[in-house]
Design an enzyme around this catalytic site. Structure first.
Site, PDB file in Angstrom:
ATOM      1  N   ASP A 402       0.755  -1.134  -0.043  1.00 58.20           N
ATOM      2  CA  ASP A 402      -0.101  -0.104  -0.006  1.00 58.20           C
ATOM      3  C   ASP A 402       0.839   1.213   0.031  1.00 58.20           C
ATOM      4  OD1 ASP A 402      -2.424  -1.247   0.012  1.00 58.20           O
ATOM      5  OD2 ASP A 402      -3.026  -0.607   2.182  1.00 58.20           O
ATOM      6  N   ASP A 723      -4.298  -2.880   5.103  1.00 57.27           N
ATOM      7  CA  ASP A 723      -4.784  -1.975   6.310  1.00 57.27           C
ATOM      8  C   ASP A 723      -6.267  -2.074   6.515  1.00 57.27           C
ATOM      9  OD1 ASP A 723      -5.235  -0.362   4.570  1.00 57.27           O
ATOM     10  OD2 ASP A 723      -4.039   1.477   5.434  1.00 57.27           O
ATOM     11  N   ASP A 727      -8.876  -5.194   2.454  1.00 58.16           N
ATOM     12  CA  ASP A 727      -7.731  -5.743   1.640  1.00 58.16           C
ATOM     13  C   ASP A 727      -7.686  -7.226   2.197  1.00 58.16           C
ATOM     14  OD1 ASP A 727      -6.474  -3.449   0.717  1.00 58.16           O
ATOM     15  OD2 ASP A 727      -5.814  -2.915   2.384  1.00 58.16           O
TER      16      ASP A 727
END
Length: 1146
Positions: A402, A723, A727
């Site tokens: 990310d 997070d 996801d």
């Protein structure tokens, strides 16, 4: 479900409850029965019994705004001939030693792991309001009556009533198996249940049941009861007959149902699917490394067994031939005990060879190495949830990361702004901003954000102010403070309870809006969100004078070119803040979002910088040097993403790489029918570096595409960071999932293998280092261990064949085995990792454990050791002018000769242990030796014990004390190992083509069957990857619910006839009003698969409801809806159908 009185928790709580009942206005029983109602029933019950939720709050001595005054924790559950015996005794003692050390290691590993698990559980905190203060407390401390704040991504820890909030949607699939999100509201369906996930919105709930009395707890007790029942059943060895006598207590029946539940149902794939699954789950648990090791250990074990058998046979044959044939001695009865003693001695030598040959230290080395790494990784901010993730990480070839919070600091700050037709490159002076615009701006930012988001003063002098809550909102609030304004007064005038309607942020809207009622009864809506999305909905913009002017599409295009793109190219996130006024009458239709979120007036556009973490570029450079490709997957726009990727060093200008947006990525990987094709993904992923504006599904698709790719000769091993709740699938699919410890939601943590406690990318590099270190530690141990084994076995074998007696006695062998196995595994498995580990490419899945270089080292050192030992054995007595120890009679005292051999052998092993520290043929074996105190301690400790054994061991150890000069020789020969090591290092490995590698996984074993039939079982993938306990628990849940539904459905169809379906807000109503849905349009789906009809005859004979229930259940499990056609309901009670048999038994 409510009367599970068999749980001891329950009885304990009842004792407490009798004492608490007086203090509070309602008993636990009442609350518990209330929580079993769903939807409108619950609303009615609350109205009838209590009045409203506020009344319940009063009864529970709490307040919806202030929370509990002071909560006392709930009652804690207290849970959780002269010296002939010496040799035998010594062997026993050393065996006990080895066993104890192994057991102790296993125990400490288990304890560490438990510690980690409990740490994870303790770290799970939840936000509650107590005495007017918002505090975070561990989940275990939540009590009934607490007011808990729930938000997007939370896993609810307790049952409760929804008392206030907006747009709350819950995923109740873990309790009910229905994938649709359930919308919660105070007047329609206020029931919030533990174990469910918040998918959207936020709000407050009044906790009404915790622990074993919550819905999850009740089901856990059911499962527990079921498990016990099943054990009893297994002992009896016969299946429980379905005809539960009606007179038996209800609790017993429920236990029976639960027990029956726990027997795995035959799944849709047919009868053998379950056994296949069992085999697979077992397979899954073995990591690559353990697979290779087990294979190697078995091979070595077999070789050892053969050697020891041959040794015994040769010894016995030689003795009998020599005694009875060559010397022609008769077998005298009085000599029998002597002969027997000889044979026993031979047998002991055989056992010794076997014991030394089998490397039982191997599994130990793995566990020690993993447990040690896991413990140390905690210090490097990696909380490992699954042990083998640590080792998999060492083989990682790709990391999909990310951006926000992982590569960047997640400390958002506004650095540019476009207000009143002016583009400010830094924060504007407040005097330059029109006062009307300023007021609108402050209100829009203060009110249209979560009230839990705040900027607090710094903890330490000179530090930055603390940002609490959503970081983007913190950046905007910081902007307000930078403009010398304050956001608290605006929030004070408009407290959270007064907000009229909130459209919370989600990945579809990409914006957040809040509607408030102005004093003149009209409405105003403030909106903020990604600039390209919000600007499309703006038709006006505030001018420099603070007046709205028309904002046409061409103005917008110009603004995108002049303002937004330059900001994005500087790596800024652009956020647009806007508002809209509505008349008081007619009141707009707030549910029609498209009309509401339109015709906005733009107040300003700000560029928020999320600075790259200072240590990230270096960490990424290390990854690239280590042969790991880093890809960035982000929801940001492509310009921002590209700018940050360049800053991080993920892409270098002038390289051949791809940066795609989610839409473009999807267009390229799908064929005309819209299906994803692996070949298309294979064309893209090798060059793809940045995937921007991507949805969670894109992330999952990319990860799956890379993992399934056969494009490269090595299968890619992918690590993923995430997070958000969304996801989850990608984290599950990846080989190693990293969740963020600070910013991560519970769902993400649950799906991950490792939790990064500081949300930092450089911690991932540490994980790679530790993973490679585990692999290397085990190779070091193997290199050392195998040298010892080869030498000891050959010495024992040849010695026995030539001199009828092993030069190394049984007890000595066991001591060698103890130091070589147990201590060496400790010493070599605890080597700390070094940066040099990151200079090589990943090993990949099919690299052998023992490389050519290691094989060269093992054989080379074995040659040195054997040469010296045989020299000492046959000419040692001449060199040292001592008596020969060869061909000694049976009970002769220990000789100096053999003691010297034993001592030299141990010294050579000790110095070779230092050689074994390097496995890639490095020259400096002492490099970093003092960084590993355990290693130094063990080597010195072993040396000290060896002195004691030789000087004072005497008869038990078959040692006779040595002189100083003899000791010096022994040590000198040992030191020769180090010199010899340098000689071996000089020989180029490439010349030694004849050396075989060992311990590689063949291609076939490398892919477990489950991955071969991946496409068939794709739906099941997430379920399979969930830990087994979870699967059982979800399955159990779904089944219990389904059972109850089916039984109630049948009952209602029998007693009440068929009812008309009514609209449902939540799936729970199925439990409240079970009835068949009558849909003539639905194709006729029989409740029971046709395959089961053959069994009807059998069913009729012993009408056992559980088995027929199970059949229905398999139909439900395989996805057939419980929808019967009217024609079917007529036939449903025809005699002969399983439903009929069920009826009769009911």
């Amino acid at each position: 479900m409510g009367d599970m009185t068999n749980s001891d928790f329950y009885s304990k709580n009842q004792r407490n409850e009798s004492s608490h009942g007086g203090e509070f206005g309602c008993t636990m029983e009442e609350l518990r029965s209330l929580m079993e109602l769903r939807g409108t029933e619950a609303v009615v019950k609350i109205k009838e019994t209590y009045g409203d939720t506020e009344a319940i709050c009063r009864r529970l001595k709490t307040s919806p705004v202030e929370g509990c005054a002071t909560a006392q924790g709930g009652a804690e559950d207290e849970g959780e001939a002269e010296a002939g015996w010496i040799e035998g005794a010594a062997i026993l003692l050393s065996v006990i030693c080895v066993v104890l050390v192994t057991a102790f290691n296993d125990w400490s590993k288990e304890k560490q792991f438990r510690g980690l698990q409990s740490r994870i559980e303790q770290e799970q905190k939840f936000t509650v309001v107590r005495a007017g203060q918002v505090v975070q407390i561990p989940v275990a401390e939540i009590v009934v009556g607490d007011i808990a704040q729930v938000k997007y991504g939370d896993l609810l820890p307790a049952d409760g009533l929804f008392i206030q909030g907006n747009d709350l949607k819950i995923d109740e699939s873990s309790l009910t198996g229905e994938s649709d999100q359930v919308r919660k509201s105070v007047d329609k369906d206020p029931m919030l249940l533990s174990g469910t996930h918040v998918m959207e919105g936020s709000g407050r709930m009044l906790v009404t049941a915790v622990g074993v009395n919550s819905q999850t707890g009740i089901i856990f007790t059911l499962l527990g009861a079921g498990g016990e029942e099943e054990e009893k059943k297994d002992k009896k060895g016969k299946m429980q007959d379905g005809n539960v006598d009606a007179s038996q207590s209800k609790a017993k029946q429920q236990d029976g149902a639960a027990a029956m539940e726990m027997q795995p149902l035959k799944s849709a794939e047919g009868g053998d699917a379950d056994d296949k699954k069992k085999a697979n789950t077992h397979k899954k648990e073995k990591s690559v490394l353990q697979g290779k090791l087990t294979k190697l250990a078995v091979q070595i074990g077999k070789a050892g067994l053969v050697m020891s058998a041959i040794t015994v046979i040769i010894l016995v044959l030689y003795f009998t031939v020599d005694t009875f044939v060559v010397n022609k001695k008769p077998w005298l009865p009085e000599c029998t005990p002597v002969y027997v003693q000889y044979f026993v001695k031979f047998f002991i030598i055989g056992v010794t060879v076997l014991v030394v040959a089998v490397p039982e230290g191997l599994p130990l080395a793995v566990t020690i190495s993993l447990a040690y790494s896991v413990k140390k990784m905690m210090k490097d901010n990696n909380l490992v949830r699954h042990l083998d993730a640590c080792e998999t990480m060492g083989n990682a070839t790709a990391i999909c990361s990310d951006k926000t919070g992982t590569l960047t600091t997640n400390r958002m700050t506004v650095v540019q702004a476009y207000i009143g037709d002016v583009h400010y490159k830094e924060i504007p002076d407040p005097s330059n901003v029109n006062s009307k615009t300023m007021e609108l701006l402050v209100n829009a930012i203060a009110i249209n954000s979560a009230y839990t988001t705040k900027i607090l003063p710094p903890e330490k002098e000179g530090a930055l102010p603390r940002q609490v809550g959503n970081k983007t909102e913190c950046g905007l609030l910081g902007f307000v403070l930078d403009l010398k304004q304050d956001y608290e007064p605006a929030r004070g005038q408009m407290p959270e309870e007064k907000l009229y309607k909130v459209y919370t942020f989600n990945s579809v809207r990409k914006s957040m809006s809040t509607v408030i009622r102005l004093p003149d009864e009209s409405f105003r809506m403030y909106s903020k969100g990604a600039s390209e999305i919000v600007l499309k909905k703006c038709c006006k913009i505030l001018s420099g004078a603070g007046e709205p002017r028309v904002f046409r599409p061409r103005d917008r295009d110009e603004m995108v070119k002049k303002v937004i793109e330059p900001m994005a190219c500087d790596g800024l996130r652009t956020i647009c803040v806007a508002y809209r006024d509505f008349p008081s009458s007619p009141e707009p239709d707030w549910d029609n979002e498209n009309d509401i979120l339109n015709d906005l007036t733009c107040i300003c556009v700000v560029g928020i910088e999320d600075p790259v973490r200072p240590e990230v570029p270096e960490a990424i450079r290390k990854c690239q040097r280590a042969g790991i490709t880093v890809r960035m997957v982000t929801g940001d726009n492509i310009n921002t993403a590209r700018a940050i990727a360049i800053k991080c060093g993920i892409i270098h200008p002038g390289e051949d790489f791809l940066c795609l947006e989610g839409k473009e990525f999807n267009r390229r990987i799908r064929n005309e029918k819209g299906e994803i094709e692996q070949e298309r993904i294979d064309k893209i992923w090798p060059k793809l570096r940045v995937l921007a504006r991507s949805s969670p599904t894109d992330k999952h698709t990319l990860v799956k595409g890379i993992i399934d790719s056969t494009h490269t000769e090595q299968r890619q091993v992918v690590a993923v960071t995430g997070d958000g709740t969304n996801d989850g699938p990608a984290l599950k699919k990846a080989d190693v999932g990293f969740a963020m410890g600070i910013a991560g939601t519970d769902v993400a943590k649950e799906a991950s293998d490792i939790i990064l406690t500081d949300d930092n990318f450089s911690s991932i590099v540490k994980a790679v280092m530790w993973g490679r270190n585990v692999y290397d530690s085990i190779s070091k141990f193997l290199q050392f261990q195998l040298t010892v084994n080869v030498v000891a076995v050959i010495v024992a074998f040849t010695g026995a064949c030539i001199t009828q007696d092993s030069p190394l006695k049984a007890v000595q062998m066991l001591w060698v085995n103890l130091i070589m196995d147990t201590f060496a595994s400790l010493a070599l498995a605890t080597e700390p990792p070094t940066e040099t580990l990151l200079l090589r490419k990943p090993y990949g899945r099919n690299k052998p454990l023992i490389s050519r270089t290691m094989m060269k080292n093992i054989l080379g050192h074995a040659v040195y050791q054997l040469t010296l030992i045989f020299t000492l054995l046959f000419v040692g007595e001449k060199m040292f002018q001592i008596d020969s120890g060869r061909n000694a009679p049976l009970h002769s005292p220990p000789s100096e000769h053999y003691t010297i051999i034993f001592n030299t052998f141990v010294m050579m092993q000790l110095f070779n242990e230092i050689n074994a520290r390097k496995i890639h043929g490095e020259r400096n074996v002492f490099d970093g030796i003092f960084r590993n105190p355990i290693f130094c301690t063990i080597v010195l400790g072993t040396f000290a014990i060896q002195i004691v054994i030789v000087q004072f061991g005497g008869k038990p150890f078959s040692c006779s004390p040595l002189q100083l000069d003899q000791w010096m020789w022994c040590i000198f020969i040992g030191l020769g190992e180090l010199v010899w090591g340098q000689v071996i290092a000089t020989i180029p490995t490439s010349r030694l083509k004849f050396l075989k590698e060992a311990g590689r996984l063949t291609q076939k074993e490398e892919i477990p069957e489950e991955e071969l039939n991946e496409d068939v079982e794709e739906i099941d993938h997430a379920e399979r990857e969930l830990r087994r306990g979870q699967i059982l628990w979800f399955r159990g849940l779904n089944r219990i619910q389904t059972q109850i539904r089916v039984v109630k459905a049948f009952r209602s169809s029998l007693y009440e006839g068929l009812e008309k379906p009514e609209s449902r807000t939540s799936i729970h109503n199925f439990m409240a009003h079970p009835e068949f849905r009558i849909e003539d349009s639905q194709p006729h789906i029989p409740l029971i698969d046709d395959t089961d009809l053959e069994e009807d005859a059998a069913l009729k004979q012993n009408s056992s409801p559980p088995s027929s229930l199970n059949k229905n259940n398999s139909a439900i499990d395989s996805g057939i809806n419980l929808t019967t056609d009217t024609s079917k309901s007529a036939t449903s009670s025809s005699p002969g159908s399983p439903i009929h048999s069920l009826e009769t038994s009911l």
